[in-house]
Design an enzyme around this catalytic site. Sequence first.
Site, PDB file in Angstrom:
ATOM      1  N   SER A 191     -11.539   0.258   2.272  1.00 53.36           N
ATOM      2  CA  SER A 191     -10.887  -0.263   3.479  1.00 53.36           C
ATOM      3  C   SER A 191     -10.103   0.865   4.152  1.00 53.36           C
ATOM      4  CB  SER A 191      -9.941  -1.407   3.098  1.00 53.36           C
ATOM      5  OG  SER A 191      -9.350  -1.959   4.246  1.00 53.36           O
ATOM      6  N   GLU A 207      -4.980   3.308   5.950  1.00 51.23           N
ATOM      7  CA  GLU A 207      -4.714   3.150   4.525  1.00 51.23           C
ATOM      8  C   GLU A 207      -5.236   4.368   3.769  1.00 51.23           C
ATOM      9  OE1 GLU A 207      -6.536   0.149   1.233  1.00 51.23           O
ATOM     10  OE2 GLU A 207      -5.466  -0.798   2.893  1.00 51.23           O
ATOM     11  N   ARG A 229       0.814  -1.230   0.000  1.00 48.20           N
ATOM     12  CA  ARG A 229       0.000   0.000   0.000  1.00 48.20           C
ATOM     13  C   ARG A 229       0.843   1.273   0.000  1.00 48.20           C
ATOM     14  NH1 ARG A 229      -2.179  -3.734  -1.235  1.00 48.20           N
ATOM     15  NH2 ARG A 229      -4.117  -4.654  -0.472  1.00 48.20           N
TER      16      ARG A 229
END
Length: 300
Positions: A221, A291, A171
């Site tokens: 998410s 995130e 990520r």
Amino acid sequence: MYEKLTAIIPEEDVMVDEPLRNHTYTHLGGMADFLVTPETYEQVQQIVKLANRETIAFTLLGKGSNLIVKDGGIRGIVMNLKRLKEITTDETTLVAQSGARIIDASRAALKHNLSGLEFSCGIPGSVGGALYMNAGAYGGEIKDVLVSTVVVDRDGELRTLTAEELDLDYRTSNIPDNDYIVLEATFGLKTGEHKDIKAVMDDLTHKRETKQPLEYPSCGSVFKRPPGFFAGKLIQDSHLQGKQIGGAQVSWKHAGFIVNVNEATASEYINLIHFVQDTVKEKFDVNLEREVRIIGEDLI
């Protein structure tokens, strides 16, 4: 500044005091002083160089999928690359401009019997955003298939970089550190059977639709996967599903999602993120790392 921007791009591509809640998946965010939607690489370069000359703040928005814009909005120039959305294929290579949806890139690959992008068939957001955070799902990620990218650097110059030069990791990438603006991505794929590729994509789409709260606005998410754990399971085991601050709620359907159920403000959404982080830390001594990106200014 309006006159200088409209000397580069048409008036209809320059919006003044534009509510950014209209351009984010969460439906959150205050005003942008100037929201610009260039149509060519040269226009992107010229706008970056203008911002440098005028020392005016510059922010790249992307499609606003993995993003929270604060209630005070964003000063200066905000750029959205939604008009750069062309996707082409050549044998086993697929080239997608940064404003194209990564979902559409996966569908173009399917159309030409190319395998490798199946994992991205349910990821919201743009190709540029997918590179920015090395997006991934169901065991695949961008770095598995990316060959190279064309970017504009902080000086407004075009550069072609290999995937290795982006330092893609879980990520993350070095794109934000270098202020790169992704203009296009080249993916190296493999030929496959149409029915097999489609079967994988249909299966992943079914999993996404049955497990994720797609009926509400959200940023996707919220948290990265902590080593040795699953963020959603930790949140669920902390009995936080349904927890609500204002119009923001921890999803009953998937604890890893925070959804906008009733005209939430960005402050409410962010406060709920902090509450979840504090609760999981207290109960399990695990730090949940965001995130989702948070940008912009607080409302004064």
